[in-house]
Design a protein around this motif. Structure first.
Motif, PDB file in Angstrom:
ATOM      1  N   LEU A 136      81.277  14.915  54.708  1.00 10.35           N
ATOM      2  CA  LEU A 136      79.821  14.766  54.709  1.00 10.35           C
ATOM      3  C   LEU A 136      79.158  15.594  53.627  1.00 10.35           C
ATOM      4  O   LEU A 136      77.971  15.413  53.357  1.00 10.35           O
ATOM      5  N   ASP A 137      79.922  16.506  53.004  1.00 10.66           N
ATOM      6  CA  ASP A 137      79.362  17.321  51.933  1.00 10.66           C
ATOM      7  C   ASP A 137      79.380  16.605  50.596  1.00 10.66           C
ATOM      8  O   ASP A 137      78.798  17.072  49.620  1.00 10.66           O
ATOM      9  N   ARG A 138      80.062  15.434  50.552  1.00 10.60           N
ATOM     10  CA  ARG A 138      80.065  14.663  49.311  1.00 10.60           C
ATOM     11  C   ARG A 138      78.673  14.124  49.050  1.00 10.60           C
ATOM     12  O   ARG A 138      77.970  13.705  49.979  1.00 10.60           O
ATOM     13  N   PRO A 139      78.229  14.090  47.782  1.00  9.72           N
ATOM     14  CA  PRO A 139      76.876  13.601  47.489  1.00  9.72           C
ATOM     15  C   PRO A 139      76.591  12.219  48.041  1.00  9.72           C
ATOM     16  O   PRO A 139      75.517  11.957  48.571  1.00  9.72           O
ATOM     17  N   SER A 140      77.565  11.294  47.944  1.00 15.00           N
ATOM     18  CA  SER A 140      77.324   9.934  48.427  1.00 15.00           C
ATOM     19  C   SER A 140      77.115   9.928  49.940  1.00 15.00           C
ATOM     20  O   SER A 140      76.283   9.199  50.469  1.00 15.00           O
ATOM     21  N   SER A 141      77.881  10.778  50.657  1.00 15.25           N
ATOM     22  CA  SER A 141      77.740  10.844  52.106  1.00 15.25           C
ATOM     23  C   SER A 141      76.397  11.446  52.489  1.00 15.25           C
ATOM     24  O   SER A 141      75.735  11.000  53.418  1.00 15.25           O
ATOM     25  N   ARG A 142      75.985  12.489  51.734  1.00 16.47           N
ATOM     26  CA  ARG A 142      74.699  13.107  52.047  1.00 16.47           C
ATOM     27  C   ARG A 142      73.564  12.123  51.851  1.00 16.47           C
ATOM     28  O   ARG A 142      72.630  12.060  52.645  1.00 16.47           O
ATOM     29  N   ALA A 143      73.636  11.323  50.796  1.00 16.53           N
ATOM     30  CA  ALA A 143      72.578  10.347  50.543  1.00 16.53           C
ATOM     31  C   ALA A 143      72.514   9.315  51.655  1.00 16.53           C
ATOM     32  O   ALA A 143      71.443   8.959  52.142  1.00 16.53           O
ATOM     33  N   ALA A 144      73.687   8.826  52.071  1.00 16.04           N
ATOM     34  CA  ALA A 144      73.718   7.820  53.134  1.00 16.04           C
ATOM     35  C   ALA A 144      73.174   8.386  54.434  1.00 16.04           C
ATOM     36  O   ALA A 144      72.414   7.734  55.157  1.00 16.04           O
ATOM     37  N   THR A 145      73.551   9.631  54.729  1.00 17.08           N
ATOM     38  CA  THR A 145      73.079  10.264  55.959  1.00 17.08           C
ATOM     39  C   THR A 145      71.568  10.452  55.934  1.00 17.08           C
ATOM     40  O   THR A 145      70.873  10.198  56.901  1.00 17.08           O
ATOM     41  N   ALA A 146      71.024  10.891  54.789  1.00 15.83           N
ATOM     42  CA  ALA A 146      69.586  11.132  54.697  1.00 15.83           C
ATOM     43  C   ALA A 146      68.794   9.858  54.903  1.00 15.83           C
ATOM     44  O   ALA A 146      67.753   9.847  55.542  1.00 15.83           O
TER      45      ALA A 146
ATOM     46  N   VAL B 267      84.524  13.577  66.249  1.00 15.93           N
ATOM     47  CA  VAL B 267      84.118  14.980  66.083  1.00 15.93           C
ATOM     48  C   VAL B 267      82.690  15.026  65.563  1.00 15.93           C
ATOM     49  O   VAL B 267      82.210  14.085  64.939  1.00 15.93           O
ATOM     50  N   GLY B 268      82.026  16.127  65.838  1.00 15.78           N
ATOM     51  CA  GLY B 268      80.692  16.355  65.292  1.00 15.78           C
ATOM     52  C   GLY B 268      80.783  17.341  64.149  1.00 15.78           C
ATOM     53  O   GLY B 268      81.491  18.344  64.231  1.00 15.78           O
ATOM     54  N   ALA B 269      80.089  17.036  63.059  1.00 18.56           N
ATOM     55  CA  ALA B 269      80.084  17.920  61.901  1.00 18.56           C
ATOM     56  C   ALA B 269      78.639  18.224  61.518  1.00 18.56           C
ATOM     57  O   ALA B 269      77.773  17.353  61.606  1.00 18.56           O
ATOM     58  N   GLU B 270      78.408  19.459  61.097  1.00 17.50           N
ATOM     59  CA  GLU B 270      77.047  19.884  60.768  1.00 17.50           C
ATOM     60  C   GLU B 270      76.681  19.479  59.350  1.00 17.50           C
ATOM     61  O   GLU B 270      77.482  19.616  58.417  1.00 17.50           O
ATOM     62  N   THR B 271      75.459  18.982  59.181  1.00 21.13           N
ATOM     63  CA  THR B 271      74.896  18.676  57.872  1.00 21.13           C
ATOM     64  C   THR B 271      73.499  19.290  57.823  1.00 21.13           C
ATOM     65  O   THR B 271      72.959  19.693  58.855  1.00 21.13           O
TER      66      THR B 271
ATOM     67  N   ASP C 290      82.538  22.302  75.254  1.00 20.27           N
ATOM     68  CA  ASP C 290      83.334  21.137  75.644  1.00 20.27           C
ATOM     69  C   ASP C 290      83.266  20.061  74.570  1.00 20.27           C
ATOM     70  O   ASP C 290      82.979  20.341  73.412  1.00 20.27           O
ATOM     71  N   SER C 291      83.512  18.846  74.985  1.00 18.58           N
ATOM     72  CA  SER C 291      83.575  17.747  74.020  1.00 18.58           C
ATOM     73  C   SER C 291      82.241  17.034  73.871  1.00 18.58           C
ATOM     74  O   SER C 291      82.200  15.879  73.459  1.00 18.58           O
ATOM     75  N   GLN C 292      81.148  17.708  74.188  1.00 20.01           N
ATOM     76  CA  GLN C 292      79.835  17.117  73.965  1.00 20.01           C
ATOM     77  C   GLN C 292      79.266  17.589  72.639  1.00 20.01           C
ATOM     78  O   GLN C 292      79.565  18.683  72.172  1.00 20.01           O
ATOM     79  N   VAL C 293      78.434  16.753  72.043  1.00 20.00           N
ATOM     80  CA  VAL C 293      77.660  17.153  70.873  1.00 20.00           C
ATOM     81  C   VAL C 293      76.228  16.684  71.083  1.00 20.00           C
ATOM     82  O   VAL C 293      75.957  15.805  71.896  1.00 20.00           O
ATOM     83  N   GLN C 294      75.314  17.285  70.327  1.00 22.90           N
ATOM     84  CA  GLN C 294      73.920  16.861  70.332  1.00 22.90           C
ATOM     85  C   GLN C 294      73.661  16.086  69.055  1.00 22.90           C
ATOM     86  O   GLN C 294      73.851  16.610  67.960  1.00 22.90           O
ATOM     87  N   LEU C 295      73.245  14.832  69.199  1.00 21.78           N
ATOM     88  CA  LEU C 295      72.924  13.993  68.049  1.00 21.78           C
ATOM     89  C   LEU C 295      71.450  13.632  68.120  1.00 21.78           C
ATOM     90  O   LEU C 295      71.052  12.759  68.889  1.00 21.78           O
ATOM     91  N   GLN C 296      70.630  14.352  67.327  1.00 19.55           N
ATOM     92  CA  GLN C 296      69.190  14.074  67.292  1.00 19.55           C
ATOM     93  C   GLN C 296      68.603  13.983  68.698  1.00 19.55           C
ATOM     94  O   GLN C 296      67.828  13.094  69.016  1.00 19.55           O
ATOM     95  N   GLY C 297      68.991  14.919  69.541  1.00 22.04           N
ATOM     96  CA  GLY C 297      68.457  14.963  70.890  1.00 22.04           C
ATOM     97  C   GLY C 297      69.325  14.290  71.931  1.00 22.04           C
ATOM     98  O   GLY C 297      69.188  14.562  73.114  1.00 22.04           O
ATOM     99  N   TRP C 298      70.225  13.393  71.504  1.00 23.05           N
ATOM    100  CA  TRP C 298      71.142  12.736  72.444  1.00 23.05           C
ATOM    101  C   TRP C 298      72.282  13.684  72.778  1.00 23.05           C
ATOM    102  O   TRP C 298      72.925  14.245  71.886  1.00 23.05           O
TER     103      TRP C 298
END
Length: 513
Positions: free
Chosen positions: A496-506, A428-432, A397-405
C-alpha cells in the motif's frame, strides 16, 4: 396524549417537540420536516404497525427512515435499522435473526424486499394509514426492553445481533446531556448510515435538545467548508477518515470551518496530526475523540482535545480515548487474564452494556463472568495514563476497524473461500495515511481482482469489501508452523506504500455515510 413510561428512547424526541414544535427536526437536501410534522408521521407509522414487536426499517436516509424509526419506538417495538444497499442475502438473514414481523421501507427498501423471495415468514410490509395513527406513544416501555438492534460482523459469516435497551440509552444520553450544551439553535451533521450506532448519537442528541438533524451527502466533502456554512452546521460527527478526505479536497485550511461549536470523531483510531489539523480548521469548536463498541451503547469514553496538552499525551501518534463513563467499572487484563495496572485488554461493565448477543451462542469470549459480575471484553489493547485516561493501542484479535466498520477478518476469509478456485485465504489490515485498508492473500488459482470484488459485493456490505487481492503460491509460516500473519501484514503495508496503490486508495476511500 397517551401517558407514556418515563425513560423510553422516544422521549428524547418528545422533549425536542416541546422545545421546537415548528422548527426543523430533519433536513434532507432542500426538504425540511418540522418536529410537529415528523411527530405526526411517526404516530401514523406507529398505529399502522399492527402491534408488531420487532420492526425492520429498510430505507436510506429518507424521511420514511427517520419517521419509521421514531414510529417503531412510539409503538413500543424494537427497531432494526437495515441498509438497502447491503447484499440481499445478508438483509434477509438479519430479518430472520431479528424476528422482525413488520418492515417500514422506502422505495429502495421495497425493491430490496421484492428480491428476497416470498418465503420470509409473516413479514408485513407496512403502509402508513393516517386513519390508524396513534394519539400518542404507547405506554409500557420498561428499562430492560430493547430499543434497537444492530448487527456486527461475525467470524462465521453470520452477523451477530446486538440488542440495546431503553435503560442503556437513557444512561448514555443523560451523561451526554450533562457533558454538552446542545441547544435548539444547533444543527447536527448526519454522516453515518442509520444501521451504524453512531447515528443514534446524532439523532437523539439533536432531538433531545430541539436541534436540527441535517443529513450530510457524500458530495459535501467536495467543498466541506462551503457545505457546513450553507447548512449552518454547528455540531459535526464522523469517523476520522473524514479528516483525511477533507484534507485531500483542500477543505482543512486554518479557520476554514468557523461555524462549528462541537466536533466528534469515533469508529476508528484518531491520529494526533488529524486532530490538530481539524482543530486549526475549526478554532471555535471543542473537539472530542469518543470511543465505544456497539455492545456498550454507542460510546463509553471520551477525551477532550487540548492543543496545548493533548499532543504530549498521545501514544504512537494516537489521541487518548479518555475516561470510562461514570457508573461503569473497567479493568485491564494481560494475556493470562490477570489484572494489570497500566496496559492490557479493556473489559467494561455497567449500565450501558448490552445483556448479550441476540443468539447467546455468540456470547462466548465476549460477555464473560469475572469476580461475580458480567463484563464485556472489548478485544482492544489500551494503556492507562497516570491520571486514569486511556489510550487505544490496537486490536488483540482478528478484528479491524475500516472507516468505522468493525470487521471480523474471519468473515471476509469465510466468504472469499466460497469463490471458485480459491483454496486458502488470509485477510489482514494495513495502515495507510487514509486509515486501515484490507488486503487479502489467497492460494489456489489466480483470478482477476474484479472477479472477487463482484462476488463479494453479493455477500458483504460495501464497508467490509477488500480493495486489494494478492495471489500466493503458499503462505509464509512462522516458527510454530502457523500462517505468519505478521509477515503478511508487513507485506500489505509495503504494497500500500507504492504510489499507484496510494492513489487508488485515496480515490476509493471515503468516510462512513
Amino acid at each position: 396524549m397517551t401517558q407514556h413510561h418515563t425513560g423510553g428512547l422516544h422521549e428524547r424526541f418528545l422533549r425536542g417537540l416541546a422545545l421546537s414544535a415548528d422548527r426543523p427536526a430533519l433536513r434532507i437536501g432542500a426538504e425540511t420536516t418540522t418536529y410537529r410534522d415528523l411527530h405526526q408521521q411517526a404516530l401514523t407509522w406507529a398505529g399502522s404497525l399492527g402491534g408488531a414487536r420487532t420492526v425492520g426499517v429498510l430505507a436510506g436516509k429518507t424521511v420514511t427512515a427517520y419517521a419509521g424509526i421514531l414510529g417503531a419506538l412510539y409503538a413500543g417495538a424494537t427497531v432494526v435499522p437495515l441498509h438497502p444497499d447491503f447484499p440481499a442475502a445478508r438483509t434477509r438473514h438479519m430479518l430472520e435473526l431479528s424476528g422482525a414481523t413488520a418492515v417500514v421501507a422506502d422505495e429502495r427498501g421495497r425493491a430490496v424486499l421484492a428480491g428476497l423471495g416470498d418465503d420470509l415468514p409473516a413479514l408485513d410490509v407496512v403502509e402508513p394509514d393516517p386513519a390508524r395513527a396513534l394519539t400518542g406513544p404507547r405506554t409500557g416501555t420498561a428499562p430492560a426492553d430493547t430499543a434497537y438492534m444492530l448487527f456486527t460482523s461475525g467470524s462465521t459469516g453470520r452477523p451477530k445481533g446486538v440488542p440495546i435497551s431503553h435503560g442503556s440509552t437513557r444512561h448514555y444520553f443523560e451523561l451526554l446531556d450533562a457533558r454538552y450544551d446542545f441547544t435548539p439553535d444547533d444543527v447536527f451533521s448526519q454522516t453515518f448510515d442509520l444501521n451504524f450506532d453512531c447515528a443514534m448519537f446524532d439523532l437523539f442528541c439533536a432531538w433531545g435538545s430541539g436541534a436540527t438533524v441535517d443529513v450530510t451527502p457524500q458530495t459535501a466533502y467536495l467543498d466541506l467548508p462551503a457545505h457546513l456554512a450553507e447548512h449552518g452546521v454547528t455540531v459535526w460527527f464522523a469517523t476520522p477518515s473524514a479528516i483525511s478526505l477533507a484534507r485531500r479536497m483542500n477543505g482543512l485550511a486554518p479557520g476554514a470551518l468557523p461555524g462549528l461549536r462541537w466536533s466528534f470523531f469515533a469508529g476508528e483510531a484518531l491520529r494526533a496530526h488529524d486532530a490538530a489539523d481539524w482543530q486549526a480548521a475549526a478554532p471555535a469548536s471543542t473537539l472530542e475523540n469518543i470511543y465505544g463498541p456497539t455492545e456498550l451503547t454507542v460510546t463509553i469514553t471520551g477525551h477532550r482535545w487540548d492543543p496545548d496538552t493533548s499532543p504530549e499525551r498521545c501514544v504512537n501518534g494516537l489521541v487518548p480515548i479518555g475516561r470510562v463513563h461514570e457508573g461503569h467499572d473497567h479493568v485491564l487484563v494481560d494475556e493470562e487474564d490477570r489484572e494489570t495496572p497500566v496496559e492490557g485488554e479493556l473489559l467494561i461493565t455497567g449500565p450501558q452494556m448490552s445483556a448479550g448477543y441476540l443468539d447467546p451462542a455468540d456470547d462466548g469470549g465476549r460477555f464473560v463472568e469475572r469476580a461475580g459480575r458480567r463484563w464485556y471484553r472489548t478485544g482492544d489493547r489500551v494503556r492507562r495514563l497516570a491520571d486514569g485516561e486511556l489510550v487505544y493501542l490496537g486490536r488483540l484479535d482478528s478484528q479491524v476497524q475500516l472507516q468505522g466498520w468493525r470487521v471480523e477478518l474471519a468473515e471476509v476469509e469465510h466468504e472469499l473461500r466460497s469463490c471458485e478456485g480459491v483454496e486458502e485465504v488470509v485477510a489482514v489490515g494495513a495502515e495507510t495515511p487514509a486509515g486501515t485498508e484490507l488486503v487479502v492473500y489467497y492460494t489456489g488459482e489466480p483470478r482477476p481482482a474484479a472477479r472477487f470484488a463482484r462476488a463479494l459485493r453479493e455477500l458483504l456490505p460495501k464497508g467490509m469489501l477488500p480493495r486489494h487481492y494478492e495471489h500466493l503460491a503458499e503462505f509464509p509460516l512462522n516458527s510454530n508452523r502457523k500462517v505468519d500473519r505478521k509477515e503478511l501484514t508487513q507485506r500489505a503495508a509495503a504494497l500500500l506504500d507504492r504510489p499507484s496503490s496510494r492513489a487508488a486508495t485515496a480515490l476509493a476511500a471515503g468516510p462512513v455515510g
